[in-house]
Design an enzyme around this catalytic site. Structure first.
Site, short mmCIF file in Angstrom:
data_model
loop_
_atom_site.label_atom_id
_atom_site.label_comp_id
_atom_site.label_asym_id
_atom_site.label_seq_id
_atom_site.Cartn_x
_atom_site.Cartn_y
_atom_site.Cartn_z
N TRP A 168 21.08 44.25 77.88
CA TRP A 168 21.80 43.59 76.79
C TRP A 168 20.98 43.78 75.51
O TRP A 168 19.76 43.57 75.52
CB TRP A 168 21.98 42.08 77.04
CG TRP A 168 22.55 41.43 75.82
CD1 TRP A 168 23.82 41.53 75.35
CD2 TRP A 168 21.83 40.65 74.83
NE1 TRP A 168 23.94 40.86 74.15
CE2 TRP A 168 22.75 40.31 73.81
CE3 TRP A 168 20.50 40.22 74.72
CZ2 TRP A 168 22.38 39.55 72.70
CZ3 TRP A 168 20.14 39.45 73.61
CH2 TRP A 168 21.09 39.14 72.62
N GLU A 213 25.79 44.82 79.32
CA GLU A 213 26.42 43.55 78.94
C GLU A 213 26.89 43.56 77.48
O GLU A 213 26.10 43.80 76.57
CB GLU A 213 25.40 42.41 79.13
CG GLU A 213 25.94 41.03 78.75
CD GLU A 213 24.90 39.94 78.91
OE1 GLU A 213 23.71 40.25 79.15
OE2 GLU A 213 25.27 38.76 78.78
N LYS A 268 28.98 41.77 74.05
CA LYS A 268 29.06 40.47 73.38
C LYS A 268 30.00 40.62 72.19
O LYS A 268 30.04 41.68 71.56
CB LYS A 268 27.65 40.07 72.93
CG LYS A 268 27.55 38.62 72.49
CD LYS A 268 26.09 38.19 72.39
CE LYS A 268 26.02 36.72 72.03
NZ LYS A 268 24.66 36.20 72.07
N ASP A 319 29.68 38.19 80.72
CA ASP A 319 29.09 36.89 80.41
C ASP A 319 30.22 35.99 79.95
O ASP A 319 30.92 36.32 78.98
CB ASP A 319 28.02 37.07 79.32
CG ASP A 319 27.28 35.78 79.00
OD1 ASP A 319 27.94 34.75 78.81
OD2 ASP A 319 26.03 35.82 78.91
N HIS A 369 30.75 35.30 76.17
CA HIS A 369 30.69 36.41 75.21
C HIS A 369 32.04 36.90 74.71
O HIS A 369 32.16 38.05 74.29
CB HIS A 369 29.92 37.58 75.82
CG HIS A 369 28.44 37.37 75.81
ND1 HIS A 369 27.53 38.34 76.12
CD2 HIS A 369 27.69 36.27 75.51
CE1 HIS A 369 26.30 37.87 76.03
NE2 HIS A 369 26.39 36.61 75.67
N HIS A 422 27.45 36.91 84.32
CA HIS A 422 26.56 35.93 83.73
C HIS A 422 27.39 34.67 83.61
O HIS A 422 28.15 34.51 82.65
CB HIS A 422 26.04 36.38 82.36
CG HIS A 422 24.78 37.17 82.44
ND1 HIS A 422 24.05 37.53 81.34
CD2 HIS A 422 24.10 37.64 83.52
CE1 HIS A 422 22.97 38.21 81.74
NE2 HIS A 422 22.99 38.28 83.05
N ASP A 432 28.96 28.42 70.53
CA ASP A 432 27.74 28.69 71.29
C ASP A 432 28.08 29.08 72.72
O ASP A 432 29.06 28.59 73.28
CB ASP A 432 26.85 27.44 71.27
CG ASP A 432 25.44 27.75 71.76
OD1 ASP A 432 25.14 28.93 71.96
OD2 ASP A 432 24.67 26.80 71.95
N ASP A 462 25.88 29.30 75.67
CA ASP A 462 24.93 29.18 76.78
C ASP A 462 24.67 27.77 77.29
O ASP A 462 23.52 27.38 77.48
CB ASP A 462 23.60 29.83 76.35
CG ASP A 462 23.78 31.33 76.17
OD1 ASP A 462 24.07 31.99 77.16
OD2 ASP A 462 23.66 31.81 75.03
N ASP A 506 23.48 32.42 83.28
CA ASP A 506 22.87 32.63 81.97
C ASP A 506 23.17 31.45 81.06
O ASP A 506 24.23 31.37 80.45
CB ASP A 506 23.40 33.93 81.34
CG ASP A 506 22.66 34.27 80.05
OD1 ASP A 506 21.63 33.62 79.77
OD2 ASP A 506 23.11 35.17 79.31
C1 LIG Z 1 18.43 36.14 77.74
C2 LIG Z 1 19.65 36.93 78.20
O1 LIG Z 1 19.37 38.22 78.48
C3 LIG Z 1 20.72 36.84 77.20
O2 LIG Z 1 21.19 35.53 77.31
C4 LIG Z 1 21.90 37.80 77.34
O3 LIG Z 1 22.25 37.99 78.67
C5 LIG Z 1 22.97 37.17 76.57
O4 LIG Z 1 23.89 36.67 77.16
C6 LIG Z 1 22.87 37.12 75.11
O5 LIG Z 1 23.83 36.34 74.55
MN LIG Z 2 24.29 36.98 79.23
#
Ligand SMILES: C[C@H](O)[C@H](O)[C@@H](O)C(=O)CO
Ligand SMILES: [Mn+2]
Length: 419
Positions: free
Chosen positions: A185, A226, A228, A259, A262, A286, A294, A296, A326
């Site tokens: 990523w 990955e 985004k 993810d 994303h 993920h 946001d 995460d 993640d």
């Molecule tokens: C730390 C990770 O590699 C990171 O979260 C990545 O996977 C991601 O999702 C970035 O937004």
């Molecule tokens: Mn991720």
């Protein structure tokens, strides 16, 4: 095992069996599933290689909950505590910045020996390892570009880092006897609207081709990429978009990493998995939880988590899917975050396995959407909790919220004394 747990399990099992659901088979399958638990929740994504570096790359951790791990040994101890509360045998997902070494070594010069501490520990604990090049939190990523940087020297640095990462991953796979998934990523993108969207993508494509030029057996290493939609500071354009990586992975035989945080706020990854796996071989998840802008937050038992699990179970996709987590929440106990997110992911898979999938598909095919909806809704309140409790007890981990007392004790005895 407590009698009440067995009694409730037996009663619940009868209800599921009336619908032809093989509860014991589901528990056997669940016990085989490996979730890749991300190390970076344990220390707010700081790592150990360059302690003075600010987190960059358009991701951010908020919160200053005490007790984050400061050394590889602390992180491993914390992971052991989390795994003691999670049923099953799993994997740990490492980033390159988590190298366990006293040497001063830059990312492009990392070697398997810098991770010996992790491999020895994983072997001893019966865990697998996954890996990620760290293309952020570094001076050479300061302006937000890495593999697609216009400066060939900076690109070279990141290409070499990603190549080194694949060799490290290969060594993990060889030593631990199970493949290591290496996920690339990169944060590359523009805050404001670019004039040239194409050139950075051309550079990324060429850089990735160089990264992946060396054939490494999938027995040891599986490459994933990955995408985004946007990050902080790359709101208008991300080089590695979903479409870019779909095309790249399909033409190069790589896995795509989805993810769940994303994509656009109303866009779900659950609706993408079946399409991808019709054309691609494998996928990496993920599992995360987006909240507004946001991406995460700790995984909770929400509709999307259940839908992801349902897709994997209903479509028979589990064997081709690598399930990783993640999220990074610095506002709560770091170990509790792992435990909540991992237990929820496994619990959602169990819920999906306890649905009468065959019957539901028949109803759908026959056009009886009324019965389809009625059954799906009724199954939401079937006693999967009793099956889950039995699974936890059988796997030797705390039942229901009993795990929280262990986390609190660990917090008092171990985390609170960290500076
Ligand atoms: C730390 C990770 O590699 C990171 O979260 C990545 O996977 C991601 O999702 C970035 O937004
Ligand atoms: Mn991720």
């Amino acid at each position: 095992m407590e009698q009440s747990i067995t009694n409730s399990y037996n009663e619940a099992k009868k209800l599921y069996e009336q619908h032809g659901i093989d509860v014991e088979g589901a528990l056997k399958r669940l016990a085989q599933i490996k979730v890749s638990v991300h190390c970076w929740q344990g220390d707010d994504v700081r790592g150990f290689l360059h302690k003075d570096k600010e987190l960059s790359g358009g991701i951010a951790v908020t919160g200053s909950y005490p007790g984050r791990a400061r050394t590889p040994d602390e992180l491993r101890k914390d992971l052991e505590q989390a795994f003691a509360l999670i049923p099953g045998k799993h994997k740990v997902n490492l980033h390159a910045i988590y190298a366990d070494t006293n040497e001063v070594v830059d990312l492009d010069a990392l070697e398997p020996r810098h991770f010996t501490g992790w491999v020895d520990w994983a072997k001893e604990q019966g865990l697998g390892l996954d890996f990620n090049p760290t293309c952020f939190s570094h001076d050479k990523a300061k302006d937000g570009f890495t593999l697609s940087h216009p400066d060939p020297e900076i690109r070279r640095f990141w290409i070499d880092h990603c190549k080194a990462s694949r060799k490290i991953a290969e060594s993990f796979g060889k030593t631990l006897g199970q493949p290591c998934v290496t996920n690339v990523w990169i944060p590359d993108g523009f805050k404001d609207t670019p004039v040239d969207r194409l050139s950075p993508r051309v550079r990324l494509k060429e850089a990735l081709d160089e990264v992946f030029a060396e054939e490494i057996s999938e027995e040891h290493n599986i490459d994933a990429v990955e995408s985004k939609l946007f990050g902080i500071g790359s709101e208008s354009y991300v080089v590695g978009s979903h479409e870019f990586y779909m095309g790249y992975a399909l033409t190069r035989g790589k896995a795509v990493c989805f993810d769940s945080g994303h994509f656009h706020p109303t866009e779900t990854i659950s609706n993408k998995l079946s399409s991808w796996l019709l054309f691609g071989d494998q996928l990496l998840l993920h599992v995360s939880r987006p909240v507004r802008w946001d991406s995460d937050h700790v995984v909770t038992m929400d509709d999307e988590l259940l839908d992801i699990a349902r897709e994997l179970v209903r479509g028979n996709l589990l064997d081709r899917t690598h399930i990783g987590l993640d999220f990074f929440d610095g506002s709560i106990n770091h170990i509790a975050a792992w435990v909540i997110g991992t237990r929820n992911t496994l619990k959602a898979l169990l819920r999906a396995m306890l649905e009468p999938v065959g019957r539901l598909k028949e109803l759908e095919l026959a056009g009886d959407y009324t019965s389809r909806l009625a059954l799906v809704e009724e199954f939401k309140s079937y006693p999967y909790g009793a099956i889950w409790d039995y699974f936890c007890a059988a796997q030797g981990v705390p039942v229901r919220e009993a795990w929280l007392a262990d986390v609190k004790k660990y917090e008092e005895n171990v985390l609170a004394v960290r500076g």
